[in-house]
Write a protein that holds these residues in place. Structure first.
Motif, short mmCIF file in Angstrom:
data_model
loop_
_atom_site.label_atom_id
_atom_site.label_comp_id
_atom_site.label_asym_id
_atom_site.label_seq_id
_atom_site.Cartn_x
_atom_site.Cartn_y
_atom_site.Cartn_z
N VAL A 33 0.85 -1.20 0.00
CA VAL A 33 0.00 0.00 0.00
C VAL A 33 0.88 1.25 0.00
N ASP A 34 1.97 1.24 0.77
CA ASP A 34 2.91 2.37 0.73
C ASP A 34 3.42 2.60 -0.69
N LEU A 35 3.79 1.53 -1.37
CA LEU A 35 4.29 1.63 -2.73
C LEU A 35 3.23 2.19 -3.68
N LEU A 36 2.00 1.72 -3.53
CA LEU A 36 0.91 2.23 -4.37
C LEU A 36 0.65 3.71 -4.12
N ILE A 37 0.63 4.09 -2.85
CA ILE A 37 0.39 5.50 -2.52
C ILE A 37 1.48 6.37 -3.12
N SER A 38 2.73 5.93 -3.00
CA SER A 38 3.86 6.71 -3.52
C SER A 38 3.86 6.76 -5.04
N ASP A 69 3.52 16.86 9.17
CA ASP A 69 2.19 16.25 9.09
C ASP A 69 2.24 14.91 9.83
N LEU A 70 1.26 14.68 10.67
CA LEU A 70 1.22 13.45 11.44
C LEU A 70 0.64 12.30 10.63
N ALA A 71 1.21 11.12 10.82
CA ALA A 71 0.67 9.90 10.25
C ALA A 71 -0.13 9.21 11.36
N LEU A 72 -1.35 8.82 11.05
CA LEU A 72 -2.27 8.24 12.03
C LEU A 72 -2.48 6.75 11.74
N PRO A 73 -3.13 6.02 12.65
CA PRO A 73 -3.26 4.56 12.47
C PRO A 73 -4.00 4.12 11.21
N LEU A 74 -5.03 4.83 10.80
CA LEU A 74 -5.81 4.49 9.61
C LEU A 74 -6.01 5.74 8.76
N GLU A 75 -5.33 5.79 7.62
CA GLU A 75 -5.45 6.96 6.75
C GLU A 75 -6.00 6.56 5.39
N ALA A 76 -6.79 7.45 4.80
CA ALA A 76 -7.39 7.21 3.50
C ALA A 76 -6.73 8.10 2.46
N TYR A 77 -6.38 7.49 1.33
CA TYR A 77 -5.76 8.18 0.20
C TYR A 77 -6.57 7.87 -1.05
N GLU A 78 -6.55 8.79 -2.00
CA GLU A 78 -7.22 8.54 -3.28
C GLU A 78 -6.30 8.87 -4.44
N SER A 79 -6.40 8.04 -5.45
CA SER A 79 -5.72 8.28 -6.72
C SER A 79 -6.81 8.42 -7.77
N LEU A 80 -7.04 9.65 -8.20
CA LEU A 80 -8.11 9.90 -9.17
C LEU A 80 -7.79 9.28 -10.52
N SER A 81 -6.49 9.27 -10.89
CA SER A 81 -6.11 8.73 -12.19
C SER A 81 -6.38 7.24 -12.31
N SER A 82 -6.32 6.51 -11.20
CA SER A 82 -6.56 5.07 -11.26
C SER A 82 -7.91 4.67 -10.65
N GLY A 83 -8.63 5.61 -10.06
CA GLY A 83 -9.93 5.32 -9.48
C GLY A 83 -9.86 4.47 -8.23
N LEU A 84 -8.78 4.63 -7.47
CA LEU A 84 -8.57 3.82 -6.28
C LEU A 84 -8.63 4.64 -5.00
N THR A 85 -9.21 4.03 -3.98
CA THR A 85 -9.10 4.54 -2.61
C THR A 85 -8.21 3.55 -1.88
N LEU A 86 -7.20 4.06 -1.19
CA LEU A 86 -6.27 3.21 -0.46
C LEU A 86 -6.34 3.57 1.01
N VAL A 87 -6.42 2.57 1.86
CA VAL A 87 -6.38 2.80 3.30
C VAL A 87 -5.07 2.20 3.81
N GLN A 88 -4.28 3.02 4.50
CA GLN A 88 -3.05 2.52 5.11
C GLN A 88 -3.31 2.32 6.59
N GLN A 89 -3.02 1.12 7.06
CA GLN A 89 -3.19 0.78 8.48
C GLN A 89 -1.80 0.62 9.08
#
Length: 135
Positions: A33-38, A69-89
């Protein structure tokens, strides 16, 4: 499970696929998920608050120099170009509370209109007994 948007952000209804990690051997799901977000340059749109996930806090993992910026236990990210929502736990579920957490996550997914949920995990290859590598 409560979802809080980052100020000035909004969730895009076109992001119909949710990807999240299963905390497993080697943190493979989290690293994926880290790799996808990046690589997708996904934008943090908010965070989830669930009483079944242990609290933790850290520094933003996706910038070269920490911006505070603080990183929290459950964060939501979106990639509009790929239509994905990613949750990092980033922290584990409290022992004995996995069923409640899964129910909360399923409710969140349905309420936010996700059509597909992909869970990234790993497996200890040493525990496989019968693998036919000839095929």
């Amino acid at each position: 499970m409560d979802f809080f948007l980052v100020e000035g952000k909004q969730s895009n209804p076109n992001c119909s696929t949710l990807i999240l990690p299963a905390l497993s051997i080697g943190n493979v799901g989290q690293l994926a998920v880290d790799l996808l977000i990046s690589s997708l340059q996904a934008e943090r749109i908010g965070y989830l608050d669930d009483p079944n996930v242990l609290p933790c806090v850290g520094n933003d993992a996706y910038t070269a120099s920490p911006g505070g910026d603080l990183a929290l236990p459950l964060e939501a990210y979106e990639s509009l170009s790929s239509g994905l929502t990613l949750v990092q736990q980033r922290s584990p579920v409290i022992k004995g509370m996995m069923i409640e957490y899964a129910k909360n996550l399923a409710s969140f997914s349905a309420a936010s209109g996700k059509k597909h949920v992909i869970i990234l995990s790993s497996l200890d290859f040493g525990k496989w007994k019968s693998v036919d590598m000839s095929r």
